[in-house]
Design an enzyme around this catalytic site. Sequence first.
Site, PDB file in Angstrom:
ATOM      1  N   GLU A   1     -19.008 -24.442 -15.162  1.00  0.00           N
ATOM      2  CA  GLU A   1     -17.679 -23.938 -14.843  1.00  0.00           C
ATOM      3  C   GLU A   1     -17.306 -24.208 -13.377  1.00  0.00           C
ATOM      4  O   GLU A   1     -16.184 -24.615 -13.096  1.00  0.00           O
ATOM      5  CB  GLU A   1     -17.655 -22.425 -15.129  1.00  0.00           C
ATOM      6  CG  GLU A   1     -16.323 -21.760 -14.951  1.00  0.00           C
ATOM      7  CD  GLU A   1     -15.383 -22.020 -16.127  1.00  0.00           C
ATOM      8  OE1 GLU A   1     -15.727 -22.855 -16.980  1.00  0.00           O
ATOM      9  OE2 GLU A   1     -14.304 -21.400 -16.154  1.00  0.00           O
ATOM     10  N   ASP A   2     -18.233 -23.982 -12.477  1.00  0.00           N
ATOM     11  CA  ASP A   2     -17.880 -23.939 -11.056  1.00  0.00           C
ATOM     12  C   ASP A   2     -18.398 -25.093 -10.203  1.00  0.00           C
ATOM     13  O   ASP A   2     -18.142 -25.129  -9.007  1.00  0.00           O
ATOM     14  CB  ASP A   2     -18.398 -22.634 -10.432  1.00  0.00           C
ATOM     15  CG  ASP A   2     -17.709 -21.422 -11.022  1.00  0.00           C
ATOM     16  OD1 ASP A   2     -16.652 -21.598 -11.645  1.00  0.00           O
ATOM     17  OD2 ASP A   2     -18.243 -20.308 -10.874  1.00  0.00           O
TER      18      ASP A   2
END
Length: 700
Positions: free
Chosen positions: A76-77
């Site tokens: 996700e990051d």
Amino acid sequence: MLRQYELVERVKAYDPDADEDLLNRAYVFSMKAHGSQLRASGDPYFSHPIEVAGILTDLKLDDETIATGILHDTIEDTVATQEQIDRLFGKNVGRLVDGVTKLSKIEAQTDSERQAENLRKFLLAMSNDIRVLLVKLADRLHNMRTLHHIKSDAKRLRIARETMDIYAPLAERIGMYSFMDELQELAFRELEPEGHATITARLAKLREGGGDLVARIASGMKLVLAQKGIDAEVTGREKRPYSIWRKMQGRQMSFEALPDVMAFRIIVDDEAECYRALGVIHGRWPTVIGRFKDFISTPKRNGYKSIHTTVLHGENSRIEVQIRTRRMHEEAENGLAAHWAYKQGDEGSGAREAYPWLEDLLDVLHDAASPEELLENARLAMFQDQVFVFTPKGALHQLPKDSTPVDFAYAVHSDLGDSCVGAKVNGRVVPLRTRLTNGDQVEILRSKVKAPDPAWAGFVASAKARAAVRRHVRQKTREESLAMGSKLLESLGLRLKVNLDDNMVAPALARLKLPDRTALMLAMASNALTDAQVSEALVPGSTAGQKPARKRGKPGPAAISIHGLTAGVAFELGACHPIPGDRIVGIRHAGKPIVIHTIDCTSLAEEDGEWLEVSWGDETEGAAAQLAIVVHNQPGALAAMAAVLATHNANIVNFRLKHRDREFHTDIIDIEVEDLKHLTRIIAALRTLQAVVSVERVRG
Ligand code: MN
């Protein structure tokens, strides 16, 4: 922050076969991937996944789950890809990380169709592997622990609301009560800062008075159990502010009336010992009726097992007691996670059998016609004690189950509640006592005057509405009482042929220890002072020669026969007021009549007489039971109670009034009843009265 070797050691401590290399590689990969990213707290971002992994080690989860915790935010990051994770950490960890990533995306999305799609995938994945959910919950828990670092009020509130609405219920669903508790406490503090502060302050005040009361009660309990040969671990705690808050809302209680703020847990070796311990506790302290629940013989749907009871410990202080085995305890604290730990290596196949609610969710998945319906069902399944309704403009309000248009009006604004005279639900005018259902659109019809109807208190479901109605009732009651007291005083003046000016009244007030004329009128209206007492105070000697009011006498013993005693043997009923239907024992002391006690009578713990097995005979006509009834001070309360007793053919044998404070009083009533069933019906009927706060049986 946990260091690499510390994390590995923690896993090794409970799982010596854990894949050390996997954990080390995940640690290094995640640290590099997150690089110089920072958290709102100013800590390196990398500290977050490591703390999440640390939380997962507390649950003694397997190496793949721990690795997933370390890697959960990389896709996700960071620039890391799913292919990388699959290749470097294997397909199991890859699948788990993918599951957690998908769930995180749901939070970020707003489009409901996409949400439902993702939720469906996630739930399907979860039903095969519950570890995805465990990682997500640990992630949320750590985010909540560090929530205060986030500067935006709106963002903090949104996260707290979501935690309360989605994640805490999920934790509860899978039986992870320790997670649920902490998530709720952290969210509660953010969502209801005033409620949290009030309760915390009140708890601190209680603590001041009691010293280390919890520890003293716990060691007392351990001792009582040890005397009966039961070796138990006893721990006590103050209830968490949020659970007190919930209870206050659910039962519409004020903080003063809040009974059990302490809870104790007794942990013993096996199931049989649980029941023995229960016997000892019930033998030593009086049970609170209606609070006993046996979740060992009938476990909760999420698999929870324990015995719950509430006893009176000391004067008017209720404490909750939970009794369970060590294994039940671990499963209760950590739910499915504990189940997982016990079954490590077995691919989670046991989860569906052990946690039947998973089947429910799967049914919802298969039966839902559209993604919206699926989302709705899956969410609502978690909120069975809530109802969601809309304003005409489409704003959503969450109310307690069984809420009515009145609750809705007060939830929107207290002015709207006060001026409510009618309601339209989905466009049609309905009675105000109509129970709202999910999705209703509610429009409130208002009047210009603010006049809540006292009758609303009989049907509203929310604490806010109830409090508002009661405030008005109190105000009205006071006005009426003053008018009545003023008339009573006036007519007394006429009878005594005195002029009730201040010169006359002031000395009487002093004699009666009352501050002013208003207090005198209120006391007369509520019958706290009789005409005779006031006459005597106004004109000393004025009541001389009058007969005092006669007291009701005690009745003769009801005809009772007891099986297990030789005919003609003298017996009497104990101070615990046993009635036919109660389980009883006879206690014999040489040269004295046999005394019949209820099996849970407090005096039995210190009893050194001979125990006789006895039971109620067939020729039993009834006996006197004693009730303690807490009643709001309001006109007509006693009459309403008397009417209930009359319709149930219960003869009042004795009546005492114990004053507690301005708002409440406690009545002690002895009534003659046929048997336990009869008494239970009467108690239930009394509890439905609006003026009645609580009804309990008095034992000994
Ligand atoms: Mn995270």
